[in-house]
Scaffold this motif. Structure first.
Motif, short mmCIF file in Angstrom:
data_model
loop_
_atom_site.label_atom_id
_atom_site.label_comp_id
_atom_site.label_asym_id
_atom_site.label_seq_id
_atom_site.Cartn_x
_atom_site.Cartn_y
_atom_site.Cartn_z
N GLU A 272 0.83 -1.20 0.00
CA GLU A 272 0.00 0.00 0.00
C GLU A 272 0.87 1.26 0.00
O GLU A 272 0.50 2.28 -0.57
N ALA A 273 2.07 1.16 0.62
CA ALA A 273 2.95 2.32 0.74
C ALA A 273 3.65 2.67 -0.57
O ALA A 273 4.24 3.74 -0.70
N TRP A 274 3.59 1.75 -1.56
CA TRP A 274 4.33 1.99 -2.81
C TRP A 274 3.69 3.06 -3.71
O TRP A 274 4.35 3.62 -4.57
N ASN A 275 2.34 3.18 -3.57
CA ASN A 275 1.56 3.95 -4.53
C ASN A 275 1.75 3.42 -5.95
O ASN A 275 1.98 4.15 -6.90
N TYR A 276 1.64 2.09 -6.05
CA TYR A 276 1.90 1.44 -7.33
C TYR A 276 0.72 1.61 -8.29
O TYR A 276 -0.44 1.57 -7.89
N SER A 277 1.05 1.79 -9.55
CA SER A 277 -0.01 1.85 -10.55
C SER A 277 0.44 1.11 -11.81
O SER A 277 1.53 1.35 -12.33
N GLY A 278 -0.39 0.20 -12.28
CA GLY A 278 -0.06 -0.57 -13.48
C GLY A 278 -1.16 -0.42 -14.51
O GLY A 278 -1.99 0.49 -14.41
N ILE A 279 -1.23 -1.33 -15.47
CA ILE A 279 -2.28 -1.20 -16.48
C ILE A 279 -3.65 -1.55 -15.91
O ILE A 279 -4.67 -1.25 -16.49
N LEU A 280 -3.70 -2.23 -14.75
CA LEU A 280 -4.99 -2.48 -14.10
C LEU A 280 -5.36 -1.29 -13.21
O LEU A 280 -6.35 -1.34 -12.49
N GLY A 281 -4.51 -0.24 -13.23
CA GLY A 281 -4.79 0.92 -12.40
C GLY A 281 -4.03 0.85 -11.09
O GLY A 281 -3.17 -0.02 -10.89
N GLU A 282 -4.37 1.77 -10.19
CA GLU A 282 -3.68 1.84 -8.92
C GLU A 282 -4.11 0.68 -8.04
O GLU A 282 -5.30 0.41 -7.92
N SER A 283 -3.14 -0.01 -7.44
CA SER A 283 -3.58 -1.13 -6.61
C SER A 283 -2.54 -1.51 -5.58
O SER A 283 -1.39 -1.07 -5.61
N HIS A 284 -2.96 -2.31 -4.62
CA HIS A 284 -2.07 -2.89 -3.62
C HIS A 284 -2.76 -4.14 -3.07
O HIS A 284 -3.94 -4.36 -3.31
N PHE A 285 -1.98 -4.94 -2.33
CA PHE A 285 -2.58 -6.16 -1.76
C PHE A 285 -3.13 -5.88 -0.38
O PHE A 285 -2.51 -5.19 0.42
N SER A 286 -4.30 -6.42 -0.11
CA SER A 286 -4.92 -6.25 1.20
C SER A 286 -4.25 -7.18 2.21
O SER A 286 -3.36 -7.94 1.88
N GLU A 287 -4.72 -7.12 3.43
CA GLU A 287 -4.18 -7.93 4.52
C GLU A 287 -4.20 -9.42 4.17
O GLU A 287 -3.23 -10.13 4.40
#
Lengths: 391, 286, 259, 298
Positions: free
Chosen positions: A350-365
């Motif tokens: 969540e801290a990365w502020n990652y964004s790919g072709i699926l859009g902004e995302s992160h893994f939940s708990e």
């Protein structure tokens, strides 16, 4: 005599397949459905993965090391998915695994990855609760209830909510059944829409006339279909044949860039939620172009990426970022710690502020991805984006 | 052992156990195409007993074999009344009914499948397989085995020499069901998940296929047959899409060259005789 | 000495309306050597099938050593000592000669251990008995060979060895001499006389009248399912009914049936 | 109205089962051989006609004719490597399990080849007509389905005439009684048996084409589901009985529709197969068959 020869040949074949990779490469495994009953959505996943790997290596690799992907075709067989995970973890010295592809495979391969202490990120499985209870299991997909809730939200904001609905779903398939018995009823109840009929069919059934006759009797404004792309096609076509004109609501498992073309005029008004919309933005379009070129070069007949392809592509970039942040060296002596470090990085994504072709995302708990949902509608043989919802 | 090899080996050993479940009645001329039903019963029984009752594995596995055997015993009487194509269809129907019922039992997950918590790894599976192989080899060497093979060759004549045809056939079918139950239980505990879609008629058909390829005349047939089925596609792994075409071609070829299966009694006796003839000539040379 | 072992009373059998055996009554005494003859289609093999329990009877009764076995199973008849050979050899093709002989022991194998002890081992009692039986018949060299590619005469002898290993009281021999050359036939007759001398009762279906004369003390004749004559071989051969049945003319029975 | 629609749907569905059941029952009745490659031939009927129509823009009737020809060739190939091969080597083709196993091998082979050529996806089968449905008020009757029902009845009627009246038919029936006796009577078994496979392959392929026309789909696995039901229909009708297979197919279609209507699709499998199990055990000659029981080999 003959069988002895076979066994010898088999044994040598197995040894060859188990050859370890070069130490300086950072190895990740790809457990995919190149063949088998689910290959329709899986057969080009390696093309997407290789695209991402080439991009990463062309940009200098990860901390100076090159990324290398080992591929295992499981043919959709859970037993082979277990073999794949074991091979990657024990023989290939892989740092992480992309896959397995399907829910059935994930259910047997996730416990193995857990025991071996290696991260697995599935790119297609969407059955509820798959990653729960596992420390090393992730998936870059979105769960069906969330997606369907967002579809209803989008309908509400466009003021096209139906007054009543019917649900038709495959009773002998896990995802279809959880759609028909959990996701759909829950979402409709929350929105206060009465369900006037719930009808089951078998996933492999080709003749849905009796079910659609029942459907016709209930005369709903909209019909929610719990089933795969193929099941949706069968239901819709039979509905239109029997003159049922209700709007069709499908789920994330039915998302397919070819659906509009496959259904033709029968598909008008069909809505589905998806985390990969193939016409979303320039980034996606450029991915599509690269993908089309690569698949054509590899001799595939399928050249338009589907959500499993896009997800696999993103997973490589996510893993690359995790490897970079975990400062992995690929040193076999430190394999165990580095695998754990990768998992820890993914946990705090969540801290990365990652964004790919699926859009902004992160893994939940629990390991599920928090992806945006695109609600699309089929009109005039084509897709139209109705809404994109992130929260 | 490498992870790949152990993965392939486990799949092979489980296929081998189920092969013996088909072999045993097969040696007496009974074609069981419902074996997947028994595998499913064993898998679900052991999973449920271990998950819900929390009984020790040895107990749950033995009990699941017992459950499978009991159902096998009960169903064997009507099924063994049938012959030939009818028996094939009756056993298929049995397998389908089992799957059709299990998928509707929500207590064991229904269509969602059923997670299994207790884990069994390769060594235990290998030991169980070894036990099954030894058991079947021993059983086939007894008068029971002799009677079973006699029934395969000529049922009326076997009866005229005092063989209880029905008793022997029922016993073979029931023991086969118990072995299938064992295979199912091990399957569930190893892969930590059972789902009816793993136990379809296709599984039964393939199992019968490789048992027949191996040969039903001797208990060594399934070892070879299961190897052809489990290991051959691995050899063709590089050929991706083509591997099943190669596999099919090999099956057709093997059946054309060796219609009674790869391992026949004639083959084993010939090898044995060559061995015994070779020994004295060595002595003579000295 | 003249106690009847097998008693056939008013036996009839019909297959879908066709009478194959009609009201036949005869008996075989203990230790006797009896022959059953008749033209082709007279119902001789059907009679064997009725006695051994392959077919259920339509009417009448069968008694063995005084007990009614009319409805007994084929297996229990074997256990009572009724054992047969076949017109077309029916050895188990995928069993070796020794195993075929061991199969014969099955009807007197009782108890769980006789079923669950390995019989294939050289040291097992069954195996030793079988080897002995083969040795006596001069068949030891074929012990470990599958029977389907053995010579015809050898197969016939193995079949007889199999029947003997069942320790029968009554052996039904269905054309034992058919297809054998004269010297083999001679050996067979001598072997059967020896078997008879050991107390086994013989009932033989045979076409070769020389063989029948040499072997049998008493002969019965079937024609179209009915018993038409009974007596010694010589008496039967001169019986007018028998001659008509075989020939419908005055040619001698021997000329016809010996060919 | 709805019950009527359900009845119609059931009959239409049943007519497809019937065609395929006849393909099975012919080979079983004459040669005592459960030919597992039939689902593969059925699939080729649909997939090849789809492939030709969609990829070479061939006109539909030509595409279907070529597909049917391919089915016949495939069926003859199976005959060559199963029945004829065994006959030449062992005299009795059904002595061993070879035909059964090899025909399964051919099923895997046919599916594998189609998968390589066209991939695993279910394909949309273009309909040659705008709205191929007959609409009477609320009732809908699919024209291809109606055609397959009529075609099934006509073909099977023709087939039973052929079996009863012609020399070929007499020869086939003689072989069904006993191949050896037939050979002794001067019937050229090696020329008649391929004829049986030609008819069977043609029926299976035709069923595949009609299936695709009816449901506007074709896929490499389209034979899997329908084949088990066709085999069941054959059992219901009594093995080896052509009319039995037709009645069994229609009956099964109706049963299926009724089970879905009154019990729900989730119980279809258990009920349908449970029913079949009982029938096989209690009345192995089939519900509609006479007392003639098949020889019961392969």
């Amino acid at each position: 005599m003959m069988y002895r020869k076979y066994l010898m040949a088999a044994a040598t074949g197995l040894c060859l397949a188990a050859a370890p990779a070069l130490a300086e490469d950072l190895v990740i495994g790809l457990s995919m459905n190149k063949t088998g009953p689910l290959a329709a959505n899986g057969t080009t996943n390696d093309v997407a993965v290789n695209l991402a790997v080439e991009e990463i290596n062309a940009a200098g690799g990860i901390n100076g090391n090159m990324l290398k992907v080992n591929i295992f075709d499981t043919a959709g067989d859970p037993k082979q998915a277990v073999t794949a995970t074991r091979q990657f973890a024990k023989d290939d010295g892989a740092l992480a695994i992309i896959g397995p592809f399907s829910s059935g495979e994930c259910r047997v391969a996730f416990p193995v990855g857990e025991r071996e202490g290696i991260v697995q990120i599935s790119n297609a499985s969407s059955a509820p609760g798959l990653t729960e209870g596992f420390d090393y299991a992730f998936r870059n997909t979105s769960d069906e209830l969330t997606q369907f809730r967002r579809l209803i939200t989008a309908m509400e904001s466009h003021e096209i909510l139906p007054a009543n609905v019917a649900i038709i779903y495959a009773t002998d398939d896990f995802i279809s059944k959880s759609l028909g018995e959990q996701a759909f009823p829950t979402a409709f109840e929350e929105a206060g829409i009465p369900v006037v009929a719930t009808i089951g069919f078998q996933l492999q059934a080709f003749d849905l006339a009796p079910q659609v006759t029942e459907l016709k009797q209930a005369n709903p404004e909209a019909v929610a279909i719990g089933g795969t792309v193929e099941a949706v096609q069968k239901v819709v076509r039979e509905m239109r044949r029997q003159g049922v004109t209700s709007r069709v609501l499908a789920s994330g498992v039915a998302a397919d860039p070819h659906l509009a073309e496959k259904l033709g005029a029968d598909g008008d008004g069909l809505l589905y939620p998806t985390y990969y919309y193939h016409k979303l933005n320039d980034e996606v379009l450029s991915f599509q172009e690269k993908f089309a070129a690569a698949t054509t070069a590899a001799g595939h007949s399928k050249t338009i990426p589907q959500h499993a392809d896009a997800s696999a592509y993103d997973v490589v970039h996510i893993l690359a970022e995790a490897l970079r942040r975990a400062e992995v060296t690929g040193d076999p002596a430190k394999l165990e710690e580095e695998r754990d470090a990768i998992r820890d990085q993914l946990k705090s994504m969540e801290a990365w502020n990652y964004s790919g072709i699926l859009g902004e995302s992160h893994f939940s708990e629990v390991g599920d991805a928090a992806l945006p949902t695109h609600v699309v509608e089929i009109r005039d043989h084509d897709f139209h984006l109705l809404d994109t919802i992130t929260e | 052992m490498s992870g790949y090899l152990s993965g392939v080996l486990v799949a092979y050993l489980l296929n081998l156990i189920i092969a013996y479940a088909v072999f045993l009645p097969g040696a007496g001329g009974i074609l069981n195409l419902g074996v997947a039903g028994f595998v499913a019963i064993g898998a679900y029984a052991s999973a449920w007993l271990s998950n819900e009752m929390e009984w020790p594995l040895a107990v749950t596995i033995l009990l699941s074999m017992g459950v499978s055997a009991l159902i096998g015993l009960a169903i064997s009487f009507p099924i063994l009344r049938t012959r030939g194509v009818y028996m094939v269809l009756a056993t298929i129907a049995f397998g389908e009914v089992v799957v059709g019922l299990l998928i509707n039992v929500e207590a064991i997950g229904g269509a969602a499948g059923y997670p299994v918590f207790e884990f069994i790894d390769l060594p235990v599976i290998a030991l169980c397989t070894l036990a099954v192989v030894l058991f079947v080899v021993w059983l086939m060497s007894t008068r029971f085995g002799l009677a079973l093979r006699a029934i395969h060759d000529d049922e009326p004549v076997a009866a005229l020499f005092g063989v209880s045809v029905r008793g022997v056939r029922v016993a073979a079918f029931t023991i086969g069901a118990a072995i299938a139950g064992l295979g199912g239980a091990l399957y569930g505990h190893h892969y930590a998940y059972v789902d009816v879609i793993y136990f379809t008629t296709l599984v039964s058909i393939y199992t019968l296929l490789y048992v027949l390829i191996g040969g039903v005349q001797t208990p060594w047939g399934p070892i070879v047959g299961a190897a052809v089925f489990s290991l051959l596609p691995e050899l063709f792994r590089g050929a991706t899409e083509w591997r099943y075409v190669f596999f099919a071609a090999v099956i057709i070829l093997i059946m054309a060259v060796r219609p009674e299966g790869i391992i026949t009694r004639a083959l084993l006796l010939r090898l044995k005789r060559r061995g015994t003839i070779a020994a004295p000539t060595k002595e003579a040379a000295q | 000495m003249t106690k009847p072992l097998l008693e056939i009373q008013n036996l009839s059998k019909n297959f879908s309306g066709l009478d194959v055996i009609r009201d036949v009554t005869f008996h075989v005494n203990e230790g006797e050597r009896m022959a059953l003859i008749g033209p082709n289609g007279a119902g001789k093999t059907t009679m064997f099938n009725l006695i051994t329990g392959v077919y259920p009877v339509s009417q009448g009764s069968i008694r063995m050593a005084g007990e009614d076995i009319t409805t007994a199973s084929d297996r229990s008849r074997a256990q009572r000592g009724i054992i047969r050979t076949f017109q077309n050899i029916r050895l188990m093709p995928h069993l070796t000669a020794a195993e075929n002989v061991m199969l014969g022991q099955t009807c007197h194998s009782h108890g769980i251990w006789s079923w669950l002890a390995p019989v294939g081992l050289q040291s097992s009692r069954s195996r030793k008995e079988a080897d002995h039986a083969l040795e006596v018949s001069g068949l030891l060299e074929y012990r470990d060979m599958l029977t389907y590619d053995l010579p015809y005469g050898v197969q016939k002898r193995i079949e007889l060895a199999r029947a003997l290993s069942a320790k029968p009281k009554l052996i039904l021999l269905d054309e034992p001499a058919a297809g054998l050359n004269p010297s083999e036939t001679d050996d067979l007759a001598q072997q059967l006389l020896d078997i008879s001398a050991s107390g086994v009762t013989l009932l033989t279906v045979e076409h070769d009248m020389h063989f029948v004369r040499r072997l049998s003390q008493r002969v019965i004749v079937l024609n179209f399912g009915s018993l038409i004559a009974e007596g010694t071989a010589a008496e039967v051969q001169n019986d007018q009914h028998v001659l008509e049945a075989y020939l419908g003319s005055d040619r001698k029975l021997e000329e016809e049936v010996a060919t | 109205m709805d019950v009527l629609q359900q009845l119609i749907s059931g009959l239409m569905l049943g007519s497809l089962y019937a065609l395929l059941a006849v393909a099975f029952t012919l080979v079983i009745g004459v040669l005592n051989f459960l030919n597992f490659s039939i689902p593969g031939i059925f699939m080729m009927g649909g997939m090849i006609s789809w492939g030709l129509m969609s990829q070479t823009n061939m006109v539909w009737w030509l595409a279907m004719a070529i597909a049917l020809a391919a089915c016949v060739v495939a069926s003859l190939l199976v005959e060559r490597f199963t029945y004829r091969f065994m006959k030449m080597r062992f005299g009795d083709a059904t002595e061993h399990a070879t035909p059964l196993v090899s025909s399964l091998g051919f099923l895997i082979l046919f599916q594998g080849l189609v998968l390589i050529k066209w991939g695993p996806e279910m394909q949309y089968f273009p309909s040659p007509w705008q709205d191929p449905n007959l609409r009477i008020g609320e009732l809908v009757i699919g024209l291809p389905q109606l055609a397959s029902l009529i075609l099934a009845l006509v073909l099977v009627g023709g087939l039973s005439l052929l079996l009863a009246r012609t020399g070929l038919g007499r020869a086939i029936r003689a072989i069904a009684e006993s191949p050896d006796t037939a050979a002794m009577l001067g019937i050229r078994v090696n020329r008649i048996v391929p004829a049986v496979f030609i008819i069977s392959g043609l029926l299976a392929g035709l069923a595949g084409v009609l299936f695709s026309l009816n449901y506007l789909q074709a896929s490499p696995r389209m034979g899997d589901e329908i084949a088990t039901l066709a085999i069941s229909a054959m059992v219901l009708g009594g093995l080896g009985s052509v009319w039995g297979a037709v009645i069994g197919g229609l009956f099964l279609g109706l049963v299926q529709v009724m089970v879905i209507q009154f019990f729900g699709a989730e119980f279809l499998r258990a009920i349908l197969w449970g029913l079949l199990l009982v029938i096989i055990v209690v009345r192995p000659q089939g519900v509609f068959g006479g007392s003639k029981i098949s020889k019961g080999k392969f």
